[in-house]
Scaffold this motif. Structure first.
Motif, PDB file in Angstrom:
ATOM      1  N   VAL A 118      56.043  19.939  27.403  1.00 45.29           N
ATOM      2  CA  VAL A 118      55.840  18.721  28.010  1.00 45.29           C
ATOM      3  C   VAL A 118      57.045  18.021  27.289  1.00 45.29           C
ATOM      4  N   ARG A 124      56.693  18.228  33.206  1.00 42.37           N
ATOM      5  CA  ARG A 124      56.461  19.639  32.552  1.00 42.37           C
ATOM      6  C   ARG A 124      57.076  20.680  33.208  1.00 42.37           C
ATOM      7  N   ASP A 268      50.928  13.630  30.197  1.00 47.13           N
ATOM      8  CA  ASP A 268      51.449  14.957  30.738  1.00 47.13           C
ATOM      9  C   ASP A 268      51.138  15.185  32.075  1.00 47.13           C
TER      10      ASP A 268
END
Length: 326
Positions: A118, A124, A268
């Motif tokens: 991340v 990601r 994230d």
């Protein structure tokens, strides 16, 4: 027991770590996409992780867990080895209320895992080792479809021929049980690799198809999203498209429905598409109209990008109620 929604996909343990762009460059990791890696590369990347958070993952596994958290009866068909990660995966699903009808087995390959890095911007970069989970085949599809409403299929399974047989077996059993089939395209590279198979599935065996703008344009080889979605909706009853911070589009019966999105910087982004699918399929399974189902998907995606990990932490039903969706 009968299930509202059944998923079939690669049972993967997600191993999540923080990493900056310099680290990604040094390790030869392409930012923002899913790359397949071999066992040696997987071990190298795992060893290079600074901080590790391990969670049961896999795209459809995440979606099914999200739907289960919303209160529907769910099952996930996957394959894991009888090793530490496999036992962790099976136990985690069962503890969260999702049935895992295939217990860990003594199979040749280790349980699948994905090393996810991340970045500070929340993007990601996934590096997936296709271990035991990718070897799922028609022989691994149990008889759990009686009374079920929706079967959710994972595009990534098409990366192995065995996975294609599992798809076909599950879709046939679901159709025989009178239910519906849904698919997630999973990834633009997946759409590129399996274009003919996906187009055939969407036109024939699938009632609901979910993807993002790039995936749809890649699948139908067009520069305009409108053209791609027109082709998809001509072949499939319900077509949903997420558009990276812009409103979500859903097409059904010649109509286009929209759900607004409030852009935020993610903590994230892992699981955003998976949890959109969870909220959207929950809405469809419970008889909501397309706009409401899409709004449910947006709320689920917004919640999951606000924290580390691909599965919801907040009470999503309470968030739905705040927005007048329940």
């Amino acid at each position: 027991m009968s299930f509202n929604v059944i998923g079939i996909g690669n049972a993967i343990v997600d191993v999540i770590s923080h990493a900056n762009d310099m680290f990604l460059d040094q390790m030869g990791i392409e930012k923002g996409i899913m790359q397949l890696v071999d066992r040696e590369r997987a071990e190298l990347l795992y060893a290079a992780m600074r901080d590790r958070v391990e969670t049961p993952g896999g795209s459809v596994g995440n979606t099914i867990a999200g739907i289960g958290a919303l209160g529907l009866k769910t099952a996930f068909i996957g394959k894991v080895r009888n090793d530490a990660l496999g036992r962790f995966y099976a136990a985690s699903l069962e503890e969260a209320g999702t049935a895992f009808p295939n217990p860990p087995k003594d199979v040749p390959l280790p349980t699948s895992r994905s090393m996810i890095f991340v970045s500070p911007d929340g993007e990601r970069s996934m590096n997936t080792y296709l271990g035991a989970g990718a070897d799922i085949s028609s022989a691994d599809v149990p008889d759990v479809f009686d009374g079920a409403d929706i079967l959710f299929l994972e595009g990534y399974l098409f990366d192995k021929d065995e996975g294609k047989t599992a798809f076909a077996e599950a879709a046939a059993k679901m159709k025989a049980a009178g239910g519906r089939a849904a698919i997630t395209i999973s990834d633009p590279f997946c759409a590129e690799r399996h274009r003919d198979d996906f187009q055939r599935l969407i036109a024939g065996d699938v009632d609901i198809a979910i993807g993002n703008a790039l995936e749809w344009m890649t699948l139908y080889q067009t520069d305009t999203l409108e053209d791609a979605l027109a082709q998809a909706s001509a072949a499939c009853d319900i077509v949903a498209c997420t558009r990276s911070g812009e409103s979500v589009w859903v097409l059904q019966g010649g109509q286009r429905f929209e759900a607004p999105v409030t852009p935020v910087t993610p903590v994230d982004a892992t699981g955003a598409g998976d949890q959109f699918a969870a909220g959207f399929l929950y809405g469809v399974a419970t008889g909501r109209d397309m706009e409401t189902a899409a709004r449910m998907g947006v709320i689920c995606a917004a919640e999951v990008i606000g924290h580390i990990g691909p599965r919801p932490k907040a009470n999503i039903r309470a968030l739905f109620a705040e927005q007048g969706l329940l």
